[in-house]
Design an enzyme around this catalytic site. Structure first.
Site, PDB file in Angstrom:
ATOM      1  N   PRO A  25       1.632  39.621 -61.737  1.00  0.00           N
ATOM      2  CA  PRO A  25       1.579  38.542 -62.950  1.00  0.00           C
ATOM      3  C   PRO A  25       2.079  37.293 -62.268  1.00  0.00           C
ATOM      4  O   PRO A  25       3.055  37.406 -61.555  1.00  0.00           O
ATOM      5  CB  PRO A  25       2.759  39.275 -63.815  1.00  0.00           C
ATOM      6  CG  PRO A  25       2.686  40.606 -63.647  1.00  0.00           C
ATOM      7  CD  PRO A  25       2.381  40.768 -61.965  1.00  0.00           C
ATOM      8  N   GLU A  26       1.599  36.223 -62.567  1.00  0.00           N
ATOM      9  CA  GLU A  26       2.112  34.917 -62.114  1.00  0.00           C
ATOM     10  C   GLU A  26       2.744  34.267 -63.232  1.00  0.00           C
ATOM     11  O   GLU A  26       2.456  34.684 -64.278  1.00  0.00           O
ATOM     12  CB  GLU A  26       0.935  34.068 -61.153  1.00  0.00           C
ATOM     13  CG  GLU A  26       0.461  35.250 -60.009  1.00  0.00           C
ATOM     14  CD  GLU A  26      -0.646  34.400 -59.234  1.00  0.00           C
ATOM     15  OE1 GLU A  26      -0.690  33.044 -59.088  1.00  0.00           O
ATOM     16  OE2 GLU A  26      -1.671  35.048 -58.669  1.00  0.00           O
TER      17      GLU A  26
END
Ligand code: ZN
Length: 291
Positions: free
Chosen positions: A16-17
Site C-alpha cells: 500500500p502506498e
C-alpha cells in the site's frame, strides 16, 4: 477471504502506498469517528509490540475515536485519551470494516492479527499475510517522533516543482526512482507510483537526477501529482493484497501503464514494456517513450 475475491491481475505484491492508505482513511473516517471501543482481541501478539496483548487491549477499551488521519503511509486513529492508535500496513496489511458481527467476508480468518469491536457491534479487522505490519498506541507527545522523519506530502503545497528540483540538485548522482522512493525526501511514493509517474513524464526511472533539465523536472512533478490524484479518485491499486476498508478492490489497476505490465505492449507506442531490477525493486518502463 478478501484476497481471493480479487482476480490475480498481476503476479507481484503491491505494498500500500499513499493512495491506498488515503483511500482507507477516507472510507474509515466517517465510519469510525464517534465510535467507542468495546473489546480488542489480539490474535498475533507481535503486531502490538512493545505492549503486551493485555496492555494493548486494556488501554484501548472504552476509548472513543476522535479522528482518522494519515501521514505518509501511516494511518493515525486519534483516541479520546492522550493516545493515537497508529497502523502501518507495510507489505500486505489490510484494515477491513464490518458493520455487524459475522459479515460476509468470514472474518476473522487465518491472517487476522487484531480485531476491534465497537459498542454498536461493528468491527475493524487488521489482516496481514506477511506479518510485517504493526499497530501501536502512541502518546500524543510522541506522535511527531513517528511522523517527523518523513519528507513533505506530495499533495501538499510544500511539494512544488522547485522543491523537486532542489532534491535533484542535492542528490545529483542518485537515480530519479531512488529519490522519488526515499520516504525521508517525499512521503508516500512507492514502487507503483514512482514507475507510473516516470512513464507519464517520459523520464527513465534509472536516470541520474543531474541529467534532468528544468522542463523535465517540472513535467515529472506534474506527473507525480496527477498519478496520485487519479489513483485516490479510483480508490487505489489492487493487485494481490491491497483491498479497501470494505474488502473491495481499488480501481486504479485499469489505469496502470507500466507497473506490472512487463512484456505487454506500451499503451502509447506498442513497444513491449521492460522490467528490470533497480535498487532491488521491479522497475518498469517503456524503452521508447521514456528517455
Ligand atoms: Zn511507449
Amino acid at each position: 477471504m478478501p484476497e481471493f475475491r480479487l482476480r490475480p491481475w498481476i503476479s507481484c505484491y503491491n505494498m500500500p502506498e499513499l493512495p491506498e492508505v488515503e483511500t482507507i482513511r477516507r472510507e474509515l473516517s466517517p465510519l469510525l469517528v464517534g465510535k467507542q471501543i468495546a473489546k480488542v482481541k489480539v490474535l498475533w501478539p507481535k503486531t502490538v509490540v512493545p505492549l503486551t496483548s493485555k496492555q494493548f487491549s486494556t488501554k484501548l477499551r472504552g476509548q472513543q475515536i476522535v479522528s482518522v488521519t494519515r501521514r505518509a503511509k501511516i494511518l493515525i486513529i486519534k483516541l479520546s485519551g492522550p493516545w493515537s492508535l497508529v497502523f502501518h500496513l507495510k507489505m500486505t496489511g489490510q484494515l477491513i470494516y464490518q458493520p455487524t458481527i459475522g459479515g460476509t467476508d468470514n472474518l476473522p480468518n487465518q491472517f487476522t492479527r487484531l480485531v476491534i469491536t465497537f459498542t454498536d457491534a461493528s468491527q475493524l479487522f487488521f489482516n496481514d499475510l506477511r506479518k510485517f505490519g504493526w499497530a501501536r498506541l502512541v502518546l500524543d507527545e510522541h506522535l511527531a517522533l513517528l511522523t517527523n522523519p518523513y519528507g513533505p506530502e506530495p499533495l501538499s503545497a510544500k511539494f512544488t516543482a522547485h522543491f523537486l528540483q532542489e532534491l535533484f540538485l542535492r542528490y545529483p548522482n542518485r537515480t530519479v526512482k531512488q529519490i522519488l522512493m526515499d520516504q525521508s525526501l517525499i512521503a508516500g511514493l512507492g514502487n507503483i507510483y514512482a514507475d507510473e509517474a516516470c512513464f507519464l513524464a517520459g523520464v527513465l526511472p534509472i536516470r541520474q537526477a543531474k541529467t534532468l533539465n528544468r522542463p523535465q523536472t517540472e513535467k515529472l512533478h506534474q506527473a507525480i501529482v496527477a498519478v496520485l490524484k487519479l489513483s485516490i479518485k479510483k480508490k487505489g491499486t489492487s493487485t494481490r493484497n491491497y483491498v479497501r476498508s470494505s474488502g473491495r478492490p481499488g480501481g486504479f489497476v485499469a489505469h496502470l501503464k507500466v507497473y506490472g505490465q512487463a512484456k505487454a505492449p506500451c499503451k502509447v507506442c506498442q513497444t513491449p514494456i521492460i522490467k528490470i531490477k533497480h535498487l532491488g525493486r521491479g522497475t518498469h518502463y517503456c524503452p521508447r517513450c521514456q528517455q
